[in-house]
Write a protein that holds these residues in place. Structure first.
Motif, mmCIF file in Angstrom:
data_model
loop_
_atom_site.group_PDB
_atom_site.id
_atom_site.type_symbol
_atom_site.label_atom_id
_atom_site.label_comp_id
_atom_site.label_asym_id
_atom_site.label_seq_id
_atom_site.Cartn_x
_atom_site.Cartn_y
_atom_site.Cartn_z
ATOM 1 N N MET A 393 0.840 -1.196 0.000
ATOM 2 C CA MET A 393 0.000 0.000 0.000
ATOM 3 C C MET A 393 0.878 1.251 0.000
ATOM 4 O O MET A 393 1.940 1.283 0.619
ATOM 5 C CB MET A 393 -0.928 0.009 1.217
ATOM 6 C CG MET A 393 -0.228 -0.127 2.542
ATOM 7 S SD MET A 393 -1.317 -0.700 3.878
ATOM 8 C CE MET A 393 -1.396 -2.458 3.511
ATOM 9 N N THR A 394 0.441 2.240 -0.738
ATOM 10 C CA THR A 394 1.145 3.519 -0.815
ATOM 11 C C THR A 394 0.426 4.528 0.071
ATOM 12 O O THR A 394 -0.720 4.894 -0.201
ATOM 13 C CB THR A 394 1.191 4.041 -2.264
ATOM 14 O OG1 THR A 394 1.759 3.041 -3.106
ATOM 15 C CG2 THR A 394 2.003 5.317 -2.348
ATOM 16 N N GLN A 395 1.076 4.937 1.141
ATOM 17 C CA GLN A 395 0.489 5.889 2.074
ATOM 18 C C GLN A 395 0.742 7.315 1.580
ATOM 19 O O GLN A 395 1.891 7.717 1.414
ATOM 20 C CB GLN A 395 1.107 5.726 3.460
ATOM 21 C CG GLN A 395 0.869 4.371 4.108
ATOM 22 C CD GLN A 395 -0.588 4.181 4.475
ATOM 23 O OE1 GLN A 395 -1.309 3.426 3.841
ATOM 24 N NE2 GLN A 395 -1.029 4.885 5.509
ATOM 25 N N PHE A 413 5.955 3.956 1.176
ATOM 26 C CA PHE A 413 5.483 2.623 0.822
ATOM 27 C C PHE A 413 5.357 1.778 2.097
ATOM 28 O O PHE A 413 6.324 1.648 2.856
ATOM 29 C CB PHE A 413 6.442 1.945 -0.154
ATOM 30 C CG PHE A 413 6.551 2.658 -1.477
ATOM 31 C CD1 PHE A 413 5.474 3.368 -2.004
ATOM 32 C CD2 PHE A 413 7.731 2.623 -2.207
ATOM 33 C CE1 PHE A 413 5.574 4.022 -3.221
ATOM 34 C CE2 PHE A 413 7.845 3.265 -3.421
ATOM 35 C CZ PHE A 413 6.767 3.976 -3.926
ATOM 36 N N TRP A 414 4.154 1.215 2.301
ATOM 37 C CA TRP A 414 3.890 0.347 3.452
ATOM 38 C C TRP A 414 3.540 -1.051 2.954
ATOM 39 O O TRP A 414 3.123 -1.232 1.800
ATOM 40 C CB TRP A 414 2.730 0.892 4.281
ATOM 41 C CG TRP A 414 3.093 2.016 5.206
ATOM 42 C CD1 TRP A 414 4.066 2.945 5.035
ATOM 43 C CD2 TRP A 414 2.454 2.319 6.453
ATOM 44 N NE1 TRP A 414 4.090 3.815 6.089
ATOM 45 C CE2 TRP A 414 3.118 3.461 6.976
ATOM 46 C CE3 TRP A 414 1.408 1.753 7.166
ATOM 47 C CZ2 TRP A 414 2.749 4.031 8.177
ATOM 48 C CZ3 TRP A 414 1.037 2.327 8.379
ATOM 49 C CH2 TRP A 414 1.709 3.448 8.884
ATOM 50 N N VAL A 415 3.681 -2.028 3.834
ATOM 51 C CA VAL A 415 3.282 -3.391 3.495
ATOM 52 C C VAL A 415 2.613 -4.034 4.703
ATOM 53 O O VAL A 415 2.844 -3.642 5.853
ATOM 54 C CB VAL A 415 4.482 -4.262 3.050
ATOM 55 C CG1 VAL A 415 5.085 -3.745 1.766
ATOM 56 C CG2 VAL A 415 5.526 -4.354 4.153
ATOM 57 N N GLN A 416 1.802 -5.020 4.407
ATOM 58 C CA GLN A 416 1.222 -5.903 5.427
ATOM 59 C C GLN A 416 1.575 -7.311 4.979
ATOM 60 O O GLN A 416 1.154 -7.757 3.915
ATOM 61 C CB GLN A 416 -0.295 -5.709 5.500
ATOM 62 C CG GLN A 416 -0.970 -6.544 6.563
ATOM 63 C CD GLN A 416 -2.479 -6.381 6.522
ATOM 64 O OE1 GLN A 416 -3.078 -6.329 5.445
ATOM 65 N NE2 GLN A 416 -3.106 -6.305 7.688
ATOM 66 N N THR A 417 2.376 -8.003 5.772
ATOM 67 C CA THR A 417 2.899 -9.301 5.320
ATOM 68 C C THR A 417 1.887 -10.421 5.434
ATOM 69 O O THR A 417 1.950 -11.400 4.676
ATOM 70 C CB THR A 417 4.171 -9.661 6.106
ATOM 71 O OG1 THR A 417 3.871 -9.617 7.509
ATOM 72 C CG2 THR A 417 5.288 -8.686 5.791
ATOM 73 N N GLY A 424 2.920 -1.484 8.097
ATOM 74 C CA GLY A 424 3.920 -0.490 8.477
ATOM 75 C C GLY A 424 4.876 -0.222 7.324
ATOM 76 O O GLY A 424 4.751 -0.802 6.229
ATOM 77 N N PRO A 425 5.839 0.664 7.529
ATOM 78 C CA PRO A 425 6.803 1.000 6.473
ATOM 79 C C PRO A 425 7.510 -0.229 5.933
ATOM 80 O O PRO A 425 7.829 -1.160 6.684
ATOM 81 C CB PRO A 425 7.777 1.943 7.183
ATOM 82 C CG PRO A 425 6.972 2.556 8.293
ATOM 83 C CD PRO A 425 6.050 1.471 8.756
ATOM 84 N N LEU A 426 7.756 -0.229 4.658
ATOM 85 C CA LEU A 426 8.353 -1.357 3.945
ATOM 86 C C LEU A 426 9.613 -1.879 4.641
ATOM 87 O O LEU A 426 9.749 -3.078 4.884
ATOM 88 C CB LEU A 426 8.683 -0.916 2.516
ATOM 89 C CG LEU A 426 9.393 -1.912 1.601
ATOM 90 C CD1 LEU A 426 8.527 -3.130 1.386
ATOM 91 C CD2 LEU A 426 9.741 -1.248 0.276
ATOM 92 N N GLY A 433 14.133 -11.670 3.070
ATOM 93 C CA GLY A 433 13.669 -12.300 1.842
ATOM 94 C C GLY A 433 12.421 -11.642 1.294
ATOM 95 O O GLY A 433 12.275 -11.454 0.082
ATOM 96 N N GLU A 434 11.505 -11.301 2.194
ATOM 97 C CA GLU A 434 10.277 -10.625 1.755
ATOM 98 C C GLU A 434 10.597 -9.264 1.154
ATOM 99 O O GLU A 434 10.029 -8.886 0.125
ATOM 100 C CB GLU A 434 9.323 -10.455 2.939
ATOM 101 C CG GLU A 434 8.733 -11.760 3.456
ATOM 102 C CD GLU A 434 7.981 -11.547 4.763
ATOM 103 O OE1 GLU A 434 7.086 -12.371 5.047
ATOM 104 O OE2 GLU A 434 8.287 -10.583 5.479
ATOM 105 N N LEU A 435 11.504 -8.561 1.785
ATOM 106 C CA LEU A 435 11.863 -7.231 1.297
ATOM 107 C C LEU A 435 12.390 -7.304 -0.129
ATOM 108 O O LEU A 435 12.001 -6.506 -0.990
ATOM 109 C CB LEU A 435 12.913 -6.610 2.221
ATOM 110 C CG LEU A 435 13.451 -5.238 1.800
ATOM 111 C CD1 LEU A 435 12.343 -4.205 1.762
ATOM 112 C CD2 LEU A 435 14.567 -4.790 2.745
ATOM 113 N N SER A 436 13.258 -8.270 -0.381
ATOM 114 C CA SER A 436 13.821 -8.397 -1.728
ATOM 115 C C SER A 436 12.733 -8.642 -2.759
ATOM 116 O O SER A 436 12.754 -8.076 -3.856
ATOM 117 C CB SER A 436 14.827 -9.550 -1.763
ATOM 118 O OG SER A 436 15.933 -9.271 -0.937
#
Length: 557
Positions: A393-395, A413-417, A424-426, A433-436
């Motif tokens: 999601m783009t805040q 840029f935020w993400v929900q895993t 929260g923030p990326l 691994g998720e970040l990549s």
């Protein structure tokens, strides 16, 4: 595009030159072969942190050179221009690491600061992975990336112009308002001072002229009596001129009888008479000059006293009184006419505020709308990357009370895993691994906008299975159609999609006394063998070779 990476005396590397092709280049090899060393060296050339430990044992220094072909108009050329560096179309970044820890940086063989090298490197290459310190992970770049995705660069540039106009208008208003407030506080004093100096009418250079005239007059008074005495001696009743003239006449009557005796004396006496008459004229002129009207001297002294009194009163040199008088008149005029000017400046500032505000609101709305499109595009890439339960999601936080040159929005840029977890923030929420994989999805979506021309992914496929590795390979391949991509990988599915396959290995030298890292570009047969090794491990089987062949065919299908 990166054309060449040249490394000298870096840890296990004595001498290494790597030519990179366009598209996707993969680097594979056994664990410990030196892949991380290569990326350390590459990061060093781009302005990364230096470390004496990078220098090969026994060497005094190591160096890394990265060569790029840069098109005109690329942001890197602007940095060159701002730092007075030559733009030759080819950009050579060179970093020398000394064994004592010091480093030196060069661009096109011109010495520059590490900060400048880092600024250039940042717009040429993005490294994602364990070396990641750039681009997408930096929240300050997210607004720019959203604008690039939405194609809002012209709108942002127009807003920056309106921001500057707004700043200029408000600066002028603030300055005028401060002047009026200062003038209003001193209104009575200003009016009195303006009237007083207006009556005094000081002139530039007046004090010097009056002082010189006064000095001349006072000195003339002292020497006037001496001048009169001298004139009386030269041209008065006791002047020798009449007697000399009579003597000359007598001698001239005798000149006919004895010219040789008389004429020289007559000439000398004539000269003396002329000199005395000339002296009389000079003395008369001096007496006229020395003569003065005492009333004039009194007027001069009174004028000097008045000017110097005003100088002391207003703490200004006498020659500065004329300018001070003009300033006082201007300040009084500001009080009298400043209200009208204030209204005009207030109207101009208000208009500039409205124009900026309207454009900023419009840009904010476009960003919000584009953020939804970006979210949709990135989220569509997540499922194949084994992030099907995650959400990007783009805040866009809008605050009209905190405007800036690029608008009133803060973008991150935020993400929900996983469902139910806190978004929260990326960089804070996603694991390594998720970040990549999040970054890969973003880069695929932003591949033609907001991206450096060269991207490096360091083991982005770590810890993923075959299907996910294949999805990563497919996306890296897609990304490589827009920019140059390099990937350090252990996944055969990724390696199979490469346009260039580089094998990193260690070779024993000096009968095993030391080792060195080598990089070889693999031809088709050797490439199949390496992919088979990646599939099977130490013992390469026929089945592994067949599987490698299928991966290669599938990648080109």
């Amino acid at each position: 595009m990166l054309a060449r990476l040249s490394i000298r005396d870096i840890v296990l590397i004595e001498r290494l030159d790597i030519e990179f092709s366009r598209g996707l280049a993969v680097l594979t090899g056994e664990t410990g072969a030196g892949k991380s060393i290569l990326l350390d060296a590459f990061a060093l050339a781009l302005g990364g942190r230096g470390d004496a430990g990078l220098v090969r044992h026994g060497a005094e220094q190591g160096q890394v050179t990265a060569t790029f072909d840069i098109p005109k108009g690329h942001p890197a050329t602007k940095i060159l221009s701002e730092n007075g560096l030559d733009d030759t179309g080819e950009m050579i970044l060179r970093r020398v690491q000394l064994a004592d820890g010091r480093t030196r940086a060069f661009i096109n063989d011109q010495s520059i600061s590490v900060q400048t090298l880092k600024a250039v490197g940042a717009v040429l290459v993005e490294i994602h992975g364990q070396h990641d310190e750039r681009a997408l992970v930096d929240a300050s770049t997210h607004r720019q990336l959203l604008d690039a995705f939405a194609g809002l660069e012209k709108e942002v540039a127009a807003l920056e112009t309106l921001w500057e106009a707004r700043r200029t208008a408000n600066t002028a208003l603030d300055a005028h308002r401060a002047s009026m407030e200062r003038a209003a506080r001193e209104a009575d004093y200003l009016r009195h001072a303006a009237d007083e100096l207006k009556a005094l009418k000081p002139k530039d250079g007046e004090e010097t002229a009056l002082a010189e005239r006064r000095t001349t007059m006072m000195q003339g008074e002292k020497i006037a009596s001496d001048l009169r005495e001298a004139q009386e001696a030269v041209g008065g009743p006791h002047s020798p001129v009449p007697a000399l003239a009579a003597a000359v006449r007598r001698l001239e009557r005798r000149a006919a009888n004895s010219p040789a005796l008389v004429e020289p004396a007559v000439k000398a006496i004539d000269i003396a008479i002329n000199a005395l008459e000339e002296a009389d004229q000079h003395l008369s002129a001096a007496l006229v000059a020395a003569d003065f009207d005492p009333a004039e001297l009194e007027r001069i002294e009174e004028r000097l006293f008045a000017l110097r009194a005003a100088s002391r009163k207003y703490s200004t040199p006498v020659d500065g009184l004329a300018a001070l008088a003009a300033k006082f008149v201007s300040d009084v005029a500001l009080i009298d006419a400043g209200a009208d000017q204030l209204k005009k400046l207030e109207a101009a500032a208000d208009e500039a505020d409205k124009r900026y505000g309207a454009a900023a609101e419009k840009l904010s709305a476009a960003r919000t709308k584009s953020a939804e499109k970006l979210n949709k595009a990135v989220n569509a890439e997540l499922a194949p990357l084994k992030l099907e339960r995650a959400k990007f999601m783009t805040q866009v936080e809008t605050d009209a009370k905190s405007p800036g040159p690029q608008g009133i929005d803060r973008v991150e840029f935020w993400v929900q895993t996983n469902p139910g977890t806190k978004a929260g923030p990326l960089m804070k929420v996603a694991s390594g691994g998720e970040l990549s994989r999040f970054l890969l999805a973003l880069k695929v979506v932003l591949s033609d906008r907001g991206s450096a021309p060269t991207l490096v992914f360091d083991e982005i496929d770590t810890g993923v299975g075959g299907a996910v590795a294949d999805a990563i390979g497919a996306r890296l391949s897609r990304l490589a159609t827009q920019v140059q991509v390099m990937a350090v990988t252990h996944a055969p599915q990724v390696a199979a999609r490469a346009n260039q396959h580089l094998l990193i290995s260690k070779d024993a030298l000096d009968k095993g006394k030391r080792v060195a890292t080598r990089v070889n570009a693999l031809a088709a047969d050797h490439r199949r063998e390496e992919i088979a090794r990646m599939l099977a491990g130490a013992e390469i089987t026929a089945e592994a070779r067949a599987a490698a062949e299928r991966l290669l065919r599938a990648a080109t299908a």
